[in-house]
Each structure stands twice: as structure tokens, then as C-alpha cells.
Design an enzyme around this catalytic site. Sequence first.
Site, PDB file in Angstrom:
ATOM      1  N   THR A 130      -7.091 124.186  76.379  1.00  0.00           N
ATOM      2  CA  THR A 130      -6.296 124.424  77.765  1.00  0.00           C
ATOM      3  C   THR A 130      -6.048 126.052  77.788  1.00  0.00           C
ATOM      4  O   THR A 130      -5.679 126.216  79.024  1.00  0.00           O
ATOM      5  CB  THR A 130      -4.928 123.546  77.599  1.00  0.00           C
ATOM      6  N   ALA A 132     -12.492 128.229  58.889  1.00  0.00           N
ATOM      7  CA  ALA A 132     -11.587 126.841  59.030  1.00  0.00           C
ATOM      8  C   ALA A 132     -10.927 126.529  60.342  1.00  0.00           C
ATOM      9  O   ALA A 132     -10.030 125.610  60.398  1.00  0.00           O
ATOM     10  CB  ALA A 132     -10.588 127.096  57.775  1.00  0.00           C
ATOM     11  N   GLY A 133     -11.021 127.422  61.181  1.00  0.00           N
ATOM     12  CA  GLY A 133     -10.136 127.107  62.483  1.00  0.00           C
ATOM     13  C   GLY A 133      -8.800 127.533  62.381  1.00  0.00           C
ATOM     14  O   GLY A 133      -7.862 127.097  63.252  1.00  0.00           O
ATOM     15  N   ASP A 174      -4.717 131.883  70.245  1.00  0.00           N
ATOM     16  CA  ASP A 174      -4.506 132.523  68.708  1.00  0.00           C
ATOM     17  C   ASP A 174      -3.759 133.908  68.600  1.00  0.00           C
ATOM     18  O   ASP A 174      -2.936 134.011  67.888  1.00  0.00           O
ATOM     19  CB  ASP A 174      -5.975 132.511  68.148  1.00  0.00           C
TER      20      ASP A 174
HETATM   21  C1  GLA Z   1     -10.191 128.714  69.655  1.00  0.00           C
HETATM   22  C2  GLA Z   1     -10.165 130.020  70.696  1.00  0.00           C
HETATM   23  C3  GLA Z   1      -8.783 129.672  71.243  1.00  0.00           C
HETATM   24  C4  GLA Z   1      -8.672 128.178  72.078  1.00  0.00           C
HETATM   25  C5  GLA Z   1      -9.248 127.011  70.704  1.00  0.00           C
HETATM   26  C6  GLA Z   1      -9.126 125.631  71.589  1.00  0.00           C
HETATM   27  O1  GLA Z   1      -9.286 128.832  68.711  1.00  0.00           O
HETATM   28  O2  GLA Z   1     -10.072 130.891  70.057  1.00  0.00           O
HETATM   29  O3  GLA Z   1      -8.727 130.410  72.473  1.00  0.00           O
HETATM   30  O4  GLA Z   1      -9.434 127.976  73.174  1.00  0.00           O
HETATM   31  O5  GLA Z   1     -10.257 127.483  70.311  1.00  0.00           O
HETATM   32  O6  GLA Z   1      -7.648 125.089  72.100  1.00  0.00           O
END
Ligand code: GLA
Length: 363
Positions: free
Chosen positions: A17, A104-105, A153
Site C-alpha cells: 500500500t 528475511a524481509g 521501511d
Molecule cells: C518492501 C518494500 C516496502 C513495501 C513492502 C510491501 O518491504 O521495501 O516499501 O512496499 O515491501 O508492503
Amino acid sequence: MTSWFAPGRINLIGEHTDYNDGFVLPFALAVGCTATVAEAPSDWSVRSAQEPDPVVVRRSGLADAGDVPEWTRYVLGTLWLLTDRGVDVPPMEITVDSDVPTGAGLSSSAALVCSVVRAVDDHLGLGLDDDAVFALTRDVENDAVGAPTGGMDQLVSLRGEAGHVLLCDMRSHDTRPVPLDLAGRGLAVLVADTRAPHKHSDGEYGARRRGCEEAARILGVPALRDVSGADLADALGLLEEDELRRYVRHVVTEDERVLAVARLLDEGRLPDIGQALTASHASMRDDFRITVPEVDTAVDALLSAGALGARMTGGGFGGCVIGLLPEGDVEGAGDAVRRAFADAGFGEPSLFTATAEAGARRV
Ligand code: GLA
């Protein structure tokens, strides 16, 4: 010498989003990156406690930057962009040390960029305000690294608050801390890092972003944030491609879920957010199509083991899943995820609990 720490993050809800000018609800983690800036006789040098070799480059703007290892672009990007903006960035040595797991996200890259920007701004006495710092961290990732990410982030890594999620309006970049009183309600967030490889994730991420922008163009709105829940049925009727319809449905309903969860948290109804978390996962799986079998398996295992809600967190195609659980069920739920992974023939997941911590700070 000047040192700043900036954390990684978990997104409680609000996926894909941010680049649609919408809403997100992430929180900062205890793990993060520390960047230390020191004077140097000449050139810019970058060292990482996690990399064997330091990298030394001549001072320049982005256009004249040579070929360097990708991780250093997150660091040097700050210096290149400041140079492009007319700052005479002196020779310096930047050392970084991170305990955010990579791939790992959990936004190891945001922790890196934010710690570096804060430390460089402080060291040079540039006096950038909060908005300028955020804009620079986003530009480093978008322009110097070339990752088309949306800024969530970095925003939470800079502005997170202990014990709170951060409600972020990704159009105005206004942020508001919202209480996440896990301990007070006897609850925990269990994180399952699926360790599923992020194959093609960059290309898929960019494809989703382009699809959303294309849908906004067809609908005649600046961004999908401008399509309300009440307008959704009409908007879907204007789109011919099923893929674009699914993207719009995800983004519009996800923005609504973010705002609904923020409202519940404001009202002290933390246990009631579970349904929205699980609905968000279903939307990512069925409409936005960014999950993989490992994350779906982890979500199902968490829900069967008593989670009030569970969802993938982050950009998708692997990475981490979160479950909201009564504290007493955490251990059993971890075992359930491990068993489900073993039964499916997946590699061993990594499991840990997460709490909301403070954002970037001088150390
Ligand atoms: C990654 C991107 C963020 C966001 C998320 C999905 O973490 O860095 O900017 O778009 O994916 O919500």
C-alpha cells in the site's frame, strides 16, 4: 566519530500500500544496524563487520560512481546523492555492523540506509530535518540502489516508538504511534522466518508496482489510495484485465484493514485485530499473489495452533510470517510450524518473538 543505530522492522499490516500513497502499520525491531562515521585522510571507505573486504572509492556524484559491491551502494548512495545536491562531502570512513537477518524481509537494507544517513547528517552537521532525512533514505534506495520500494521501511526505522506500531500515511508521510500493548494483554507476536528463497522477488515487486500505477491511470486517480471501499465495485467494473482488478481489490481492501486495525488498537481491542491480519494474508495470497507455499503453510500452522490472526509480512515471495498468539501458545505454535515444514519437505524455519522498539538513535 559519530555513531547511529537504526532498526529493522516488521509490518503488522498494510502490504504494497505504501507506493500507492496508502496506509501502513509497521513497528521497529530490537535488531538493527549501527553506522559509525570517522574522518579519513582521503577518499571514502566503507567497512562492514559482516563483509570480508572494505571498499574504497574516490569522492563523486552518482553519475560518476564506479562499479561497487551492491551492499556498499546503500552506504555510498548517501554520499553520492549529497554530493549531487551541492554538499562538499569530505573524505570519511563509514563502518557498519548489523544483526538484522538479510533476505528475511525484515528490512536489513532500511536499517543500513537509515543508520548511515543519520550518522552522516550528524557528523557533518548538515541539520537535515526529519522529512529531509526520510526523503534522502528513500532516494538512496530508489535512485542509488535502484530498488523501486515505497518508503515504509525507512519511515518506521527512523520514527518507530517502543510499545507502538506507527500508523503512516504514505502520501503526506504523517506518522502517529498507536499502542501495541502485547504484554498487557498476555499476547505475543511470533515470527516464523520461512527462509524461502526470494527468487525473482525484485522483478515481481516492480511488476506489482507497475500494475498498480497502470490501474490508477486507467481509473483516472493519482494513486490507488484515492479509490475508496465504497468506490471499489465501480472501479473494478472499469478494468478489463483480471490481474489489474485483483491488484486494485487487494490495495483498496488492505488500506481499509490498516485503518480498521489502527482503530481497534486505539480502542484497546488488540485481541480483535486477528481477523483483519488473516484476511490480509488471504488477499495477498489470492488477489495480489505474492505468497509462496512456505508462507501459506506457516500461516495455516499458526492458525491451527491457536493464533488469533496470522499473515505474511513484507514484500513477499518468501520471508517472514507473523502470528498474534496468547503468550502460553507460543511454544506449541512454534512446534506446529516446524512440524508442518518437516511434513511438507521444506527447510527448517527460524522462530522468534518480536516486540515494538524505538526507531533510529545516536549511540
Ligand atoms: C518492501 C518494500 C516496502 C513495501 C513492502 C510491501 O518491504 O521495501 O516499501 O512496499 O515491501 O508492503
